[in-house]
Design a protein around this motif. Structure first.
Motif, PDB file in Angstrom:
ATOM      1  N   CYS A 185       0.386  -1.213  -0.199  1.00  0.00           N
ATOM      2  CA  CYS A 185       0.186  -0.198  -0.580  1.00  0.00           C
ATOM      3  C   CYS A 185       0.746   1.047   0.192  1.00  0.00           C
ATOM      4  O   CYS A 185      -0.004   2.321  -0.516  1.00  0.00           O
ATOM      5  N   LYS A 189      -0.472   4.424  -1.569  1.00  0.00           N
ATOM      6  CA  LYS A 189      -1.709   5.596  -0.928  1.00  0.00           C
ATOM      7  C   LYS A 189      -0.436   6.829  -1.154  1.00  0.00           C
ATOM      8  O   LYS A 189      -0.973   7.940  -1.551  1.00  0.00           O
ATOM      9  N   CYS A 271      -5.998  -1.265   1.357  1.00  0.00           N
ATOM     10  CA  CYS A 271      -5.618  -0.263   1.863  1.00  0.00           C
ATOM     11  C   CYS A 271      -6.611   0.908   2.451  1.00  0.00           C
ATOM     12  O   CYS A 271      -5.736   2.274   3.221  1.00  0.00           O
ATOM     13  N   LYS A 273      -8.491   3.180   1.318  1.00  0.00           N
ATOM     14  CA  LYS A 273      -8.195   4.311   0.750  1.00  0.00           C
ATOM     15  C   LYS A 273      -8.716   4.979  -0.606  1.00  0.00           C
ATOM     16  O   LYS A 273      -9.391   3.645  -1.443  1.00  0.00           O
TER      17      LYS A 273
END
Length: 296
Positions: A185, A189, A271, A273
């Motif tokens: 991740c 990210k 993640c 996200k």
């Protein structure tokens, strides 16, 4: 991976377990597949030699990762109002779901699925470049004889630059020197956008499975292909072309629409996200494909 307890769809006959909070998804022991149908490999192309991980190890983990991508889609697709609309029309949701179900050879999500579609065992995976498509140095993989009962997937050398998600033999995800083998991740990210960085060897295999007419053609009544425009130029490769750009009428018949939907969904979950739209010239500039969207 920062992920709270999540009930997900699994492709093994073991009870679901919480995902680890490890920064690397490969430590998620629940991902290990048990007995299931998968493509075959030859000893000549994939000798099981030391040291590990070798290319056979990479391919076997990629089989697992391809199943995981489809499984995560099936867990979320019914209620997905955030990611799905960037790739497909809402009216095609049931059909898209059936394409991913075809990977497991079922029309409904079984409570304890344990096998992949038996047709996957008809696929042979090799490194021998029988059609010479790897010679351009930009192709990850290709399928030939996809319209037959026994197709072949050729993995080019560039494909092995793509990383693993689940545990890889000979590479401990907790050791700094082995983290190079795994997608994670942190870079996703930091980038913050849907990107080629999400791609994995398992996603490359999933893309190629979708070229197998006997596996998926019956869902929408036509082959799933790499869409081109009338000039023969690709219009359905990579994250930029498939995210809100390719006609949604063509998306059900375009391999990377499925591949990047699955990748976007997987990394969104792992993640935790929300990824922004991909940027042309940046998020499709894959160094493993001459800084262009990968051909596979």
């Amino acid at each position: 991976i920062l992920l709270c307890l999540l009930s997900v769809f699994f492709i093994c006959n073991v009870a679901p377990a919480p995902l680890s909070t490890s920064p690397n998804p490969a430590v998620r022991a629940h991902n290990a597949l048990l007995k299931r149908a998968e493509p075959g490999t030859g000893d000549d192309d994939f000798p099981d030699t030391e040291p590990h991980p070798n290319k056979l190890d990479q391919v076997e983990t990629a089989f697992n990762d391809a199943f995981e991508l489809a499984a995560y889609v099936l867990n979320s697709i019914d209620d997905d109002v955030d990611i799905f609309p960037h790739y497909f029309n809402g009216g095609d949701r049931a059909g898209v779901k059936n394409v991913f179900l075809a990977i497991f050879g079922t029309t409904t999500i079984p409570e304890t699925p344990s096998t992949g579609n038996d047709l996957l065992a008809n696929i042979h995976v090799q490194r021998k470049d029988t059609e010479g498509q790897c010679k351009n140095g930009r192709t990850l993989a290709y399928m030939h004889d996809g319209e037959t009962e026994k197709p072949t997937i050729v993995l080019c050398d560039n494909a092995f630059k793509k990383k693993a998600v689940t545990a890889l033999k000979g590479a401990d995800p907790d050791k700094d020197e082995d983290k190079k083998w795994y997608a994670s991740c942190e870079p996703l990210k930091e980038n913050g956008h849907v990107s080629y960085l999400m791609n994995t060897l398992g996603a490359t295999l999933l893309h190629e499975y979708l070229h197998f007419d006997g596996l998926v053609q019956s869902v929408f009544g036509a082959p799933i292909i790499d869409q081109d425009n009338p000039r023969g130029e690709p219009i359905g490769y990579g994250p930029v072309q498939v995210y809100d750009k390719l006609s949604k009428d063509l998306a059900p018949f375009n391999t990377d629409s499925y591949t990047y939907y699955a990748l976007h969904n997987l990394w969104h979950v792992l993640c935790q996200k929300d990824f922004a739209a991909p940027r042309a010239g940046t998020d499709d500039a894959d160094p493993d494909y001459g800084k262009q969207a990968c051909a596979s």
